[in-house]
Design a protein around this motif. Structure first.
Motif, PDB file in Angstrom:
ATOM      1  N   GLY A  24       0.821  -1.213   0.000  1.00 55.30           N
ATOM      2  CA  GLY A  24       0.000   0.000   0.000  1.00 55.30           C
ATOM      3  C   GLY A  24       0.848   1.252   0.000  1.00 55.30           C
ATOM      4  O   GLY A  24       1.994   1.280  -0.461  1.00 55.30           O
ATOM      5  N   MET A  25       0.287   2.324   0.562  1.00 52.99           N
ATOM      6  CA  MET A  25       1.011   3.597   0.588  1.00 52.99           C
ATOM      7  C   MET A  25       0.970   4.210   1.987  1.00 52.99           C
ATOM      8  O   MET A  25       0.795   5.415   2.157  1.00 52.99           O
ATOM      9  CB  MET A  25       0.429   4.580  -0.436  1.00 52.99           C
TER      10      MET A  25
ATOM     11  N   THR B 129      -5.311   9.422  -2.020  1.00 55.24           N
ATOM     12  CA  THR B 129      -5.716   8.545  -0.929  1.00 55.24           C
ATOM     13  C   THR B 129      -6.756   7.572  -1.454  1.00 55.24           C
ATOM     14  O   THR B 129      -7.134   7.620  -2.620  1.00 55.24           O
ATOM     15  CB  THR B 129      -6.272   9.366   0.246  1.00 55.24           C
ATOM     16  N   GLY B 130      -7.231   6.705  -0.569  1.00 53.29           N
ATOM     17  CA  GLY B 130      -8.243   5.738  -0.966  1.00 53.29           C
ATOM     18  C   GLY B 130      -7.807   4.320  -0.657  1.00 53.29           C
ATOM     19  O   GLY B 130      -6.614   4.030  -0.484  1.00 53.29           O
ATOM     20  N   ASN B 131      -8.774   3.422  -0.580  1.00 50.32           N
ATOM     21  CA  ASN B 131      -8.509   2.008  -0.334  1.00 50.32           C
ATOM     22  C   ASN B 131      -8.190   1.348  -1.677  1.00 50.32           C
ATOM     23  O   ASN B 131      -9.057   0.785  -2.335  1.00 50.32           O
ATOM     24  CB  ASN B 131      -9.721   1.350   0.330  1.00 50.32           C
ATOM     25  N   LEU B 132      -6.934   1.414  -2.088  1.00 50.04           N
ATOM     26  CA  LEU B 132      -6.556   1.043  -3.450  1.00 50.04           C
ATOM     27  C   LEU B 132      -6.122  -0.404  -3.601  1.00 50.04           C
ATOM     28  O   LEU B 132      -6.058  -0.902  -4.725  1.00 50.04           O
ATOM     29  CB  LEU B 132      -5.413   1.955  -3.935  1.00 50.04           C
TER      30      LEU B 132
ATOM     31  N   SER C 287       7.752  -0.836  -6.008  1.00 52.72           N
ATOM     32  CA  SER C 287       6.951  -2.058  -6.031  1.00 52.72           C
ATOM     33  C   SER C 287       5.755  -1.940  -5.091  1.00 52.72           C
ATOM     34  O   SER C 287       5.054  -2.911  -4.846  1.00 52.72           O
ATOM     35  CB  SER C 287       7.802  -3.267  -5.631  1.00 52.72           C
ATOM     36  N   THR C 288       5.569  -0.733  -4.559  1.00 53.97           N
ATOM     37  CA  THR C 288       4.424  -0.407  -3.714  1.00 53.97           C
ATOM     38  C   THR C 288       3.796   0.878  -4.249  1.00 53.97           C
ATOM     39  O   THR C 288       4.243   1.441  -5.260  1.00 53.97           O
ATOM     40  CB  THR C 288       4.856  -0.200  -2.261  1.00 53.97           C
ATOM     41  N   LEU C 289       2.780   1.363  -3.537  1.00 55.98           N
ATOM     42  CA  LEU C 289       2.140   2.633  -3.912  1.00 55.98           C
ATOM     43  C   LEU C 289       2.642   3.804  -3.076  1.00 55.98           C
ATOM     44  O   LEU C 289       2.007   4.865  -3.053  1.00 55.98           O
ATOM     45  CB  LEU C 289       0.617   2.511  -3.764  1.00 55.98           C
ATOM     46  N   LEU C 290       3.774   3.630  -2.399  1.00 57.48           N
ATOM     47  CA  LEU C 290       4.319   4.704  -1.566  1.00 57.48           C
ATOM     48  C   LEU C 290       4.583   6.002  -2.339  1.00 57.48           C
ATOM     49  O   LEU C 290       4.412   7.088  -1.783  1.00 57.48           O
ATOM     50  CB  LEU C 290       5.605   4.234  -0.890  1.00 57.48           C
ATOM     51  N   PRO C 291       5.004   5.972  -3.613  1.00 54.52           N
ATOM     52  CA  PRO C 291       5.205   7.230  -4.332  1.00 54.52           C
ATOM     53  C   PRO C 291       3.941   8.074  -4.475  1.00 54.52           C
ATOM     54  O   PRO C 291       4.033   9.263  -4.764  1.00 54.52           O
ATOM     55  CB  PRO C 291       5.730   6.773  -5.704  1.00 54.52           C
ATOM     56  N   LEU C 292       2.768   7.483  -4.286  1.00 55.43           N
ATOM     57  CA  LEU C 292       1.508   8.231  -4.400  1.00 55.43           C
ATOM     58  C   LEU C 292       1.006   8.728  -3.057  1.00 55.43           C
ATOM     59  O   LEU C 292      -0.076   9.315  -2.979  1.00 55.43           O
ATOM     60  CB  LEU C 292       0.430   7.346  -5.036  1.00 55.43           C
ATOM     61  N   GLU C 293       1.781   8.523  -1.990  1.00 55.88           N
ATOM     62  CA  GLU C 293       1.296   8.793  -0.635  1.00 55.88           C
ATOM     63  C   GLU C 293       0.898  10.252  -0.445  1.00 55.88           C
ATOM     64  O   GLU C 293      -0.108  10.556   0.191  1.00 55.88           O
ATOM     65  CB  GLU C 293       2.370   8.405   0.373  1.00 55.88           C
ATOM     66  N   LEU C 294       1.673  11.187  -0.975  1.00 57.24           N
ATOM     67  CA  LEU C 294       1.407  12.601  -0.768  1.00 57.24           C
ATOM     68  C   LEU C 294       0.451  13.181  -1.807  1.00 57.24           C
ATOM     69  O   LEU C 294       0.066  14.343  -1.689  1.00 57.24           O
ATOM     70  CB  LEU C 294       2.720  13.394  -0.798  1.00 57.24           C
ATOM     71  N   LEU C 295       0.077  12.392  -2.802  1.00 53.37           N
ATOM     72  CA  LEU C 295      -0.768  12.909  -3.877  1.00 53.37           C
ATOM     73  C   LEU C 295      -2.218  12.496  -3.759  1.00 53.37           C
ATOM     74  O   LEU C 295      -3.112  13.262  -4.129  1.00 53.37           O
ATOM     75  CB  LEU C 295      -0.231  12.462  -5.243  1.00 53.37           C
TER      76      LEU C 295
ATOM     77  N   ASN D  67      -9.128  11.509  -3.572  1.00 58.46           N
ATOM     78  CA  ASN D  67      -9.252  10.080  -3.809  1.00 58.46           C
ATOM     79  C   ASN D  67      -8.732   9.718  -5.204  1.00 58.46           C
ATOM     80  O   ASN D  67      -8.980  10.419  -6.179  1.00 58.46           O
ATOM     81  CB  ASN D  67     -10.707   9.659  -3.648  1.00 58.46           C
ATOM     82  N   PHE D  68      -8.012   8.606  -5.296  1.00 59.48           N
ATOM     83  CA  PHE D  68      -7.420   8.191  -6.564  1.00 59.48           C
ATOM     84  C   PHE D  68      -8.491   7.946  -7.627  1.00 59.48           C
ATOM     85  O   PHE D  68      -8.334   8.348  -8.788  1.00 59.48           O
ATOM     86  CB  PHE D  68      -6.601   6.920  -6.352  1.00 59.48           C
TER      87      PHE D  68
END
Length: 450
Positions: free
Chosen positions: A111-112, A145-148, A135-143, A303-304
């Motif tokens: 996740g992130m 949110t949501g249960n992805l 290999s995770t969604l960490l790069p999207l953490e500051l941009l 939300n993404f």
């Protein structure tokens, strides 16, 4: 042992030292830089730098397989030493190392949020690799949110078959774990949660089975050829959304470097070019207040799937939008948002007052009135002059019913006690349980009265 250059004839001590220094320099240049040893040999994730990058959970299973260790051995015996040196835990700090590491197919690892960051830090130190965060969604953490992340693994049978046909082991893509991705954008078929369709397998095989992404956990079929379900064909809208997510994963390094500011600037440009914020919110099915506050406050995250809906209705590319560029995406023509704004019908307050007035005589609670009128209790509470009497009347009825229940229990105990006294028996719980029709359980009110 370093090689020493030999020369014929007599050599002084100084020339021997110089020869040894030259040999050392040549040796260093030949073998390259020396890296510190790591517990596990660093095998990079497959598909790195592309939209088909391997998820961190699948990568852990792959590393364990290549090191001839079970994932449980790696998590319980290899990672703890690394975690102790780093001073972090790969799982929740309140639990021991390795607790529930594969719960929900490693959802916490890809996740992130903070849990994924801990896993990335430990596994990078464990393997000597860098860039495992992609290999995770960490790069999207500051941009965003949501249960992805889904709570189960999903696979594309065609992709697994292609892996096997190329002579490689199958692996789990991070793309398949994204909840907004319903299908494989390459083969245009829907993703499946693996379900084994074979029966009659030997129970002893459970202890020797390999745990690996793309391999059935029940029968060991490589590529899930045992699946009892057939993937259906995906529609154009599903394929477009999957392609957008594929492009986002491929551009994660650039998106992370860009930061959260450019995407806000790009959305503001969409608002100025095609109407105000309210117009964009209406087209994308978003609440105007949410979109407005997100544009104003830098700490807010959208939300993404809402961003994906904005790209769908505005026909722009999501990966480019997250980097601050507005680039057309022709495949989105005519798509509708997947998120539908909640519709609130107007409230008939006269009907509410009438229902509350009747509730006292009809012995109904405010919950019954709210359920019948399809409104919430906060709406009923606006009519306080009627709301409070209904609640008080309900409380009195409940108290009277409770008192009647207690009196009935007392009466039953008194009757039972009389029967026991007539038969010359002691007043005990054991004797009370043997009183036939008058018996009662130890957890009942009668037992407390006794």
């Amino acid at each position: 042992m370093l090689p020493v250059l030999q020369r014929s004839g007599h050599r002084s001590g100084g020339s021997a030292v110089r020869d040894l220094a030259n040999a050392s320099r040549l040796w260093r240049e030949a073998v390259g830089p020396v890296f510190p040893a790591t517990p596990l040999y660093g095998i990079p994730p497959r598909g790195a730098g592309t939209g088909e990058v391997e998820s961190l959970f699948s990568h852990l299973l792959t590393l364990s397989f290549e090191q001839r260790l079970s994932p449980r051995q790696v998590v319980s015996h290899v990672l703890p030493g690394v975690e102790e040196k780093l001073g972090v835990l790969a799982t929740c700090p309140s639990h021991k190392v390795g607790w529930a590491w594969d719960r929900h197919a490693g959802k916490e690892m890809v996740g992130m949020h903070e849990s994924a960051a801990r896993w990335v830090r430990v596994m990078e130190a464990d393997t000597g690799l860098t860039g495992l965060r992609f290999s995770t969604l960490l790069p999207l953490e500051l941009l965003t949110t949501g249960n992805l992340i889904t709570s189960e693994e999903r696979v594309c049978l065609d992709c697994l078959a292609a892996d096997k046909a190329s002579g490689k082991k199958p692996y789990g893509r991070l793309l398949w774990r994204l909840r907004p991705v319903p299908c494989c954008p390459l083969h245009r078929t829907r993703l499946l949660a693996p379900a084994c369709g074979r029966t009659g397998r030997a129970a002893a095989a459970d202890y020797g089975r390999v745990k690996l992404s793309g391999v059935c956990a029940s029968c060991g079929s490589i590529g899930h050829r045992c699946s009892k379900d057939e993937p259906g064909d995906a529609g154009p809208e599903e394929v477009w959304r999957a392609e957008q997510c594929l492009r986002v994963l491929a551009a994660l390094p650039s998106i992370e470097r860009a930061g959260p500011a450019p995407v806000r600037a790009a959305v503001r440009a969409l608002c100025s070019g095609r109407g105000a914020v309210s117009s964009l919110a209406f087209r994308a099915g978003a609440p105007k207040s949410v979109l407005t506050q997100w544009l104003k406050n830098e700490e807010w995250r959208l939300n993404f799937e809402q961003l994906l809906d904005i790209c769908a209705v505005e026909e722009v590319d999501l990966a480019e939008l997250l980097q601050g560029r507005v680039v057309a995406s022709p495949g989105a023509a005519g798509l509708a948002p997947s998120r539908v704004r909640r519709r609130r019908d107007p409230v008939d307050h006269e009907a509410i007052r009438s229902a509350l007035a009747r509730a006292v005589t009809e012995e109904r609670s405010v919950t019954d009135v709210a359920r019948a009128l399809r409104v919430d209790l906060a709406t009923l509470a606006k009519h306080r002059d009627l709301y409070v009497p209904v609640r008080e009347a309900t409380a009195r009825r409940n108290a009277a019913a409770e008192e009647a229940r207690h009196l009935a229990a007392i009466q039953r105990v008194e009757t039972m006690a009389s029967h026991l006294a007539e038969r010359g028996k002691r007043l005990t719980h054991r004797n009370a349980l043997r009183e036939g029709a008058n018996c009662f359980a130890p957890s009942s009110v009668e037992s407390v009265v006794l």
